[in-house]
Design a protein around this motif. Sequence first.
Motif, PDB file in Angstrom:
ATOM      1  N   LEU A 157      -7.240   2.836   7.197  1.00 58.03           N
ATOM      2  CA  LEU A 157      -7.817   3.252   5.930  1.00 58.03           C
ATOM      3  C   LEU A 157      -7.478   2.692   4.524  1.00 58.03           C
ATOM      4  O   LEU A 157      -8.292   2.646   3.693  1.00 58.03           O
ATOM      5  CB  LEU A 157      -7.326   4.883   5.796  1.00 58.03           C
ATOM      6  CG  LEU A 157      -8.030   5.814   6.656  1.00 58.03           C
ATOM      7  CD1 LEU A 157      -7.303   7.077   6.472  1.00 58.03           C
ATOM      8  CD2 LEU A 157      -9.447   5.982   6.490  1.00 58.03           C
ATOM      9  N   THR A 158      -6.308   1.912   4.661  1.00 57.05           N
ATOM     10  CA  THR A 158      -5.966   1.016   3.473  1.00 57.05           C
ATOM     11  C   THR A 158      -6.925  -0.035   3.284  1.00 57.05           C
ATOM     12  O   THR A 158      -6.999  -0.645   2.076  1.00 57.05           O
ATOM     13  CB  THR A 158      -4.574   0.493   3.506  1.00 57.05           C
ATOM     14  OG1 THR A 158      -4.462  -0.308   4.674  1.00 57.05           O
ATOM     15  CG2 THR A 158      -3.609   1.955   3.536  1.00 57.05           C
ATOM     16  N   LEU A 159      -7.785  -0.420   4.481  1.00 54.07           N
ATOM     17  CA  LEU A 159      -8.767  -1.378   4.128  1.00 54.07           C
ATOM     18  C   LEU A 159      -9.836  -0.935   3.776  1.00 54.07           C
ATOM     19  O   LEU A 159     -10.996  -1.709   3.899  1.00 54.07           O
ATOM     20  CB  LEU A 159      -8.747  -2.239   5.481  1.00 54.07           C
ATOM     21  CG  LEU A 159      -7.194  -2.863   6.139  1.00 54.07           C
ATOM     22  CD1 LEU A 159      -7.214  -3.434   7.422  1.00 54.07           C
ATOM     23  CD2 LEU A 159      -6.609  -3.637   5.135  1.00 54.07           C
ATOM     24  N   LEU A 167      -0.208  -0.887  -4.496  1.00 53.47           N
ATOM     25  CA  LEU A 167      -0.173  -0.761  -3.039  1.00 53.47           C
ATOM     26  C   LEU A 167       0.348   0.209  -2.439  1.00 53.47           C
ATOM     27  O   LEU A 167      -0.123   0.716  -1.373  1.00 53.47           O
ATOM     28  CB  LEU A 167       0.585  -2.431  -2.414  1.00 53.47           C
ATOM     29  CG  LEU A 167       0.194  -2.490  -1.054  1.00 53.47           C
ATOM     30  CD1 LEU A 167      -1.236  -2.768  -0.725  1.00 53.47           C
ATOM     31  CD2 LEU A 167       1.040  -3.767  -0.830  1.00 53.47           C
ATOM     32  N   ARG A 168       1.311   0.517  -3.077  1.00 55.26           N
ATOM     33  CA  ARG A 168       2.207   1.523  -2.651  1.00 55.26           C
ATOM     34  C   ARG A 168       1.262   3.032  -2.627  1.00 55.26           C
ATOM     35  O   ARG A 168       1.432   4.110  -1.820  1.00 55.26           O
ATOM     36  CB  ARG A 168       3.425   2.011  -3.400  1.00 55.26           C
ATOM     37  CG  ARG A 168       4.377   3.302  -3.067  1.00 55.26           C
ATOM     38  CD  ARG A 168       5.607   3.237  -3.812  1.00 55.26           C
ATOM     39  NE  ARG A 168       6.670   2.279  -3.429  1.00 55.26           N
ATOM     40  CZ  ARG A 168       7.485   2.636  -2.531  1.00 55.26           C
ATOM     41  NH1 ARG A 168       7.826   3.852  -2.279  1.00 55.26           N
ATOM     42  NH2 ARG A 168       8.397   1.535  -2.066  1.00 55.26           N
ATOM     43  N   ASP A 169       0.730   3.095  -3.847  1.00 53.03           N
ATOM     44  CA  ASP A 169      -0.290   4.322  -4.119  1.00 53.03           C
ATOM     45  C   ASP A 169      -1.245   4.327  -2.931  1.00 53.03           C
ATOM     46  O   ASP A 169      -1.747   5.442  -2.322  1.00 53.03           O
ATOM     47  CB  ASP A 169      -1.030   4.415  -5.340  1.00 53.03           C
ATOM     48  CG  ASP A 169      -0.016   4.749  -6.512  1.00 53.03           C
ATOM     49  OD1 ASP A 169       0.916   5.244  -6.127  1.00 53.03           O
ATOM     50  OD2 ASP A 169      -0.429   4.308  -7.622  1.00 53.03           O
ATOM     51  N   THR A 170      -1.992   3.234  -2.688  1.00 51.64           N
ATOM     52  CA  THR A 170      -3.092   3.117  -1.712  1.00 51.64           C
ATOM     53  C   THR A 170      -2.413   3.552  -0.363  1.00 51.64           C
ATOM     54  O   THR A 170      -3.166   4.387   0.474  1.00 51.64           O
ATOM     55  CB  THR A 170      -3.655   1.783  -1.564  1.00 51.64           C
ATOM     56  OG1 THR A 170      -4.283   1.391  -2.823  1.00 51.64           O
ATOM     57  CG2 THR A 170      -4.718   1.454  -0.522  1.00 51.64           C
ATOM     58  N   ALA A 171      -1.545   3.014  -0.042  1.00 57.90           N
ATOM     59  CA  ALA A 171      -0.687   3.162   1.466  1.00 57.90           C
ATOM     60  C   ALA A 171      -0.284   4.849   1.229  1.00 57.90           C
ATOM     61  O   ALA A 171      -0.522   5.361   2.503  1.00 57.90           O
ATOM     62  CB  ALA A 171       0.579   2.456   1.490  1.00 57.90           C
ATOM     63  N   GLN A 193      -1.663   7.136  -0.196  1.00 66.35           N
ATOM     64  CA  GLN A 193      -3.180   8.140  -0.045  1.00 66.35           C
ATOM     65  C   GLN A 193      -3.610   8.158   1.431  1.00 66.35           C
ATOM     66  O   GLN A 193      -3.986   9.062   1.903  1.00 66.35           O
ATOM     67  CB  GLN A 193      -4.037   7.540  -0.942  1.00 66.35           C
ATOM     68  CG  GLN A 193      -4.086   7.990  -2.323  1.00 66.35           C
ATOM     69  CD  GLN A 193      -4.944   7.114  -3.398  1.00 66.35           C
ATOM     70  OE1 GLN A 193      -5.697   6.540  -3.050  1.00 66.35           O
ATOM     71  NE2 GLN A 193      -4.528   7.021  -4.740  1.00 66.35           N
ATOM     72  N   ALA A 194      -3.477   6.906   1.879  1.00 64.57           N
ATOM     73  CA  ALA A 194      -3.832   6.702   3.428  1.00 64.57           C
ATOM     74  C   ALA A 194      -2.869   7.644   4.260  1.00 64.57           C
ATOM     75  O   ALA A 194      -3.214   8.488   5.196  1.00 64.57           O
ATOM     76  CB  ALA A 194      -3.714   5.280   3.863  1.00 64.57           C
TER      77      ALA A 194
END
Length: 249
Positions: free
Chosen positions: A163-165, A125-129, A131-132
Amino acid sequence: MTDPVLSVQGISKSFGAVCASDGISLDLRQGEIHAIIGPNGAGKSTLIAQICGGLRPDAGRIDFLGRDITGLSVPARARLGLARTFQISALAMEDTALQNAMLGALMPRGGRLGFFRPVLRNAALRDTAMQALERVGLADQAALRTAELSHGQRRQLEIAVALTLRPRAFVMDEPMAGMGSDGSRQMTAFLEGLREEAPILLVEHDMDAVFALADRITVLVYGRCIATGTVAEIRASREVREAYLGEDA
Ligand code: ADP
Ligand code: MG
């Protein structure tokens, strides 16, 4: 032509004697920025609220990605990829930009923010956030408290949350509001690139931004859609000039 991503068909909504949406139809196509303009009280925010699920239309229908979403809740629409941005009050000012991006990404699953706090240690989740945040140019601000960000940066953070969604369409109500001319220009450049992620339905008063960005413009007046067309068509329309644009156009 491919099917529109979002299709609004004849929606109506009244508040007592006020008809805020009077049989409005419009669509949002892949890759485009479709701007909605009109004077105060024209019904722009009411239209957005019906598209995003906060208000139920009295009549008409809304399709998203080929599916009837008219009866779906706000979170159900968000889960399908309908991303509404610029509800800055939804950001937690004491949390960092990164925490907001992580927690915001979980909001469509329902529940209260605090309930999800343990997941702040979740690496994926941290990576996704992260990247956003990089995508919107806020990587260097990831550890700053949201309260320390500028107004424009908070708007970029809202987009990072969206964007995370993995949004399939953005819906934005006045992203330039409260920004100076430099801020508006930066946001305009940013939105120009963002359309590659997903098409944008954009309510905006800043006509420089609208004319620079919009592939199509729909003009609302008293809840009615009086015109839809390209920038050139809308600028050339006598009815639109008389109803809204005045001498500026
Ligand atoms: P815009 O965003 O274009 O300025 P709105 O959608 O906010 O316009 O408002 C359209 C009309 O509907 C206005 O006349 C407004 O007063 C009315 N309206 C909007 N929301 C409500 C509400 N919750 N209750 C009563 N009237 C409302
Ligand atoms: Mg409004």
